[in-house]
Design a protein around this motif. Structure first.
Motif, PDB file in Angstrom:
ATOM      1  N   ILE A  98      41.134  36.286  37.818  1.00 38.82           N
ATOM      2  CA  ILE A  98      40.222  36.857  36.526  1.00 38.82           C
ATOM      3  C   ILE A  98      40.489  38.395  36.416  1.00 38.82           C
ATOM      4  CG2 ILE A  98      37.614  37.497  36.424  1.00 38.82           C
ATOM      5  CD1 ILE A  98      36.493  35.621  37.756  1.00 38.82           C
ATOM      6  N   TYR A  99      40.920  39.301  37.524  1.00 34.87           N
ATOM      7  CA  TYR A  99      41.303  40.451  37.534  1.00 34.87           C
ATOM      8  C   TYR A  99      42.256  40.646  36.274  1.00 34.87           C
ATOM      9  CZ  TYR A  99      38.432  42.408  41.298  1.00 34.87           C
ATOM     10  OH  TYR A  99      37.639  42.845  42.090  1.00 34.87           O
ATOM     11  N   ARG A 100      43.389  39.305  36.650  1.00 39.80           N
ATOM     12  CA  ARG A 100      44.275  40.194  35.544  1.00 39.80           C
ATOM     13  C   ARG A 100      43.805  39.159  33.773  1.00 39.80           C
ATOM     14  NH1 ARG A 100      48.584  36.156  37.923  1.00 39.80           N
ATOM     15  NH2 ARG A 100      50.191  36.524  35.335  1.00 39.80           N
ATOM     16  N   ALA A 101      43.341  38.388  33.522  1.00 38.12           N
ATOM     17  CA  ALA A 101      42.707  38.166  32.554  1.00 38.12           C
ATOM     18  C   ALA A 101      41.706  39.195  32.071  1.00 38.12           C
ATOM     19  CB  ALA A 101      41.921  36.972  32.704  1.00 38.12           C
ATOM     20  N   LEU A 102      41.115  39.910  32.874  1.00 38.99           N
ATOM     21  CA  LEU A 102      40.067  40.805  32.576  1.00 38.99           C
ATOM     22  C   LEU A 102      40.914  41.815  31.188  1.00 38.99           C
ATOM     23  CD1 LEU A 102      37.019  41.128  34.543  1.00 38.99           C
ATOM     24  CD2 LEU A 102      37.060  40.009  32.121  1.00 38.99           C
TER      25      LEU A 102
ATOM     26  N   GLY B 155      41.917  45.756  28.331  1.00 36.32           N
ATOM     27  CA  GLY B 155      43.415  46.775  28.678  1.00 36.32           C
ATOM     28  C   GLY B 155      42.933  46.741  30.096  1.00 36.32           C
ATOM     29  N   ASP B 156      43.497  47.717  30.355  1.00 33.54           N
ATOM     30  CA  ASP B 156      43.833  48.471  32.232  1.00 33.54           C
ATOM     31  C   ASP B 156      43.729  49.499  31.752  1.00 33.54           C
ATOM     32  OD1 ASP B 156      44.238  48.508  34.412  1.00 33.54           O
ATOM     33  OD2 ASP B 156      46.305  48.151  34.370  1.00 33.54           O
ATOM     34  N   ARG B 157      42.843  50.368  31.473  1.00 37.34           N
ATOM     35  CA  ARG B 157      42.380  51.476  31.056  1.00 37.34           C
ATOM     36  C   ARG B 157      41.015  51.578  32.541  1.00 37.34           C
ATOM     37  NH1 ARG B 157      43.837  50.474  26.855  1.00 37.34           N
ATOM     38  NH2 ARG B 157      41.680  50.596  25.386  1.00 37.34           N
TER      39      ARG B 157
ATOM     40  N   THR C 240      32.880  49.246  32.038  1.00 33.95           N
ATOM     41  CA  THR C 240      31.133  48.761  31.955  1.00 33.95           C
ATOM     42  C   THR C 240      31.503  47.054  31.269  1.00 33.95           C
ATOM     43  OG1 THR C 240      30.718  50.394  31.054  1.00 33.95           O
ATOM     44  CG2 THR C 240      29.037  48.621  31.005  1.00 33.95           C
ATOM     45  N   ALA C 241      32.742  47.059  30.320  1.00 34.66           N
ATOM     46  CA  ALA C 241      32.134  45.795  30.079  1.00 34.66           C
ATOM     47  C   ALA C 241      33.396  44.644  31.132  1.00 34.66           C
ATOM     48  CB  ALA C 241      33.623  45.569  28.713  1.00 34.66           C
ATOM     49  N   LYS C 242      33.963  45.317  31.239  1.00 27.92           N
ATOM     50  CA  LYS C 242      34.595  44.857  33.276  1.00 27.92           C
ATOM     51  C   LYS C 242      33.443  44.212  33.719  1.00 27.92           C
ATOM     52  CE  LYS C 242      39.422  45.427  32.870  1.00 27.92           C
ATOM     53  NZ  LYS C 242      40.591  46.258  33.178  1.00 27.92           N
TER      54      LYS C 242
ATOM     55  N   ILE D  76      36.470  49.561  41.747  1.00 27.94           N
ATOM     56  CA  ILE D  76      37.228  48.783  41.202  1.00 27.94           C
ATOM     57  C   ILE D  76      37.787  48.375  39.926  1.00 27.94           C
ATOM     58  CG2 ILE D  76      38.141  45.902  41.252  1.00 27.94           C
ATOM     59  CD1 ILE D  76      35.950  46.012  44.583  1.00 27.94           C
ATOM     60  N   TYR D  77      37.204  49.038  39.428  1.00 27.54           N
ATOM     61  CA  TYR D  77      38.339  48.463  37.579  1.00 27.54           C
ATOM     62  C   TYR D  77      37.667  49.631  37.211  1.00 27.54           C
ATOM     63  CZ  TYR D  77      36.161  43.294  37.105  1.00 27.54           C
ATOM     64  OH  TYR D  77      36.140  42.016  36.795  1.00 27.54           O
ATOM     65  N   SER D  78      38.014  50.790  38.104  1.00 26.10           N
ATOM     66  CA  SER D  78      38.420  51.605  37.505  1.00 26.10           C
ATOM     67  C   SER D  78      39.589  52.746  38.289  1.00 26.10           C
ATOM     68  CB  SER D  78      37.417  52.933  37.998  1.00 26.10           C
ATOM     69  OG  SER D  78      36.190  53.103  37.758  1.00 26.10           O
ATOM     70  N   LEU D  79      40.139  51.494  38.721  1.00 24.98           N
ATOM     71  CA  LEU D  79      41.154  51.168  39.380  1.00 24.98           C
ATOM     72  C   LEU D  79      42.544  50.502  38.142  1.00 24.98           C
ATOM     73  CD1 LEU D  79      40.514  51.626  43.111  1.00 24.98           C
ATOM     74  CD2 LEU D  79      41.741  53.378  41.357  1.00 24.98           C
ATOM     75  N   PRO D  80      43.835  50.959  38.389  1.00 23.04           N
ATOM     76  CA  PRO D  80      44.955  50.133  37.789  1.00 23.04           C
ATOM     77  C   PRO D  80      44.614  48.820  38.385  1.00 23.04           C
ATOM     78  CG  PRO D  80      45.944  52.127  39.065  1.00 23.04           C
ATOM     79  CD  PRO D  80      44.779  52.511  39.449  1.00 23.04           C
TER      80      PRO D  80
END
Length: 220
Positions: free
Chosen positions: A83-87, A92-94, A101-103, A167-171
């Motif tokens: 899921i992390y890779r798909a999102l 985008g990985d930013r 928020t979307a993730k 978590i989503y704020s990290l690479p």
């Protein structure tokens, strides 16, 4: 988790250490995901139970629990990493506010209520029922979901929405390792709660003198 996030962006030595962890995860890929998931989801909880609920005594049930929990959490970790890779590929990985928020919304209000929560609730309930297929049908109902999964979802959102913001704020390469760290504490907390609610916290303790003569009332 917040301290780790701040250290990554504002403390270069910490960032270098975390980047090394990310590179290690990238090199070992699926192997890292599976081993980390089994350690935090199956090994640590049983060690916790042995130390705090069984006074250091290893029982056959611990081995049985591990045999069941290991593939359960390995599969869960595999899905989370996917899921992390798909999102990251989709959004985008930013670490911008709209992307994070979307993730979080897709993760916590899509994947969580429609799969993660019922998968966990039904999986453990089926295990606790002795893997009875006769009882499985009763678990796979809306009533059971409403009574058991919805309360868990509220607790999950209270804990995991802030965690997912970190978590989503990290690479991408660091997201699963940090998820595994958070999951370790979450699983230990849930292990403690379920064992205490099941009355196992004092399973090996001697009864206090004041209640030793009234065992039946104590059981009720």
């Amino acid at each position: 988790m917040l301290a780790i996030l701040l250290a990554y962006y504002f403390h270069p030595p910490s960032a270098a250490l975390l980047n090394a962890l990310a590179e290690f995860k990238q090199r070992h890929g699926l192997t890292f995901v599976l081993i980390a998931s089994v350690i935090v989801g199956a090994v640590l909880p049983e060690m916790f139970v042995i130390v705090f609920f069984q006074r250091g005594r290893i029982r056959l049930q611990n081995g049985r629990n591990f045999i069941v929990n290991a593939p359960f959490w390995a599969f869960d970790g595999l899905l989370v990493n996917l899921i992390y890779r798909a999102l990251a590929e989709w959004l985008g990985d930013r670490n911008s506010v709209p992307i994070v928020t979307a993730k979080i919304c897709l993760d916590q209000f899509g994947y969580n209520p429609f799969f993660a929560a019922p998968f966990g609730i039904w999986g453990y309930a089926w295990k606790n029922s002795g893997y009875s297929f006769a009882k499985l049908r009763a678990l796979l109902t809306w009533q059971y979901y409403r009574e058991h999964a919805l309360p868990v979802l509220v607790a999950t959102w209270a804990v995991w929405i802030p965690l997912m913001a970190v978590i989503y704020s990290l690479p991408l390469a660091l997201q699963f390792p940090l998820f595994a760290l958070a999951l370790a504490f979450w699983v230990l907390m849930m292990t403690y709660m379920t064992n205490r609610f099941a009355g196992k916290i004092e399973a090996d303790a001697e009864l206090p003198i004041s209640v030793a003569g009234n065992v039946e009332e104590l059981k009720h």
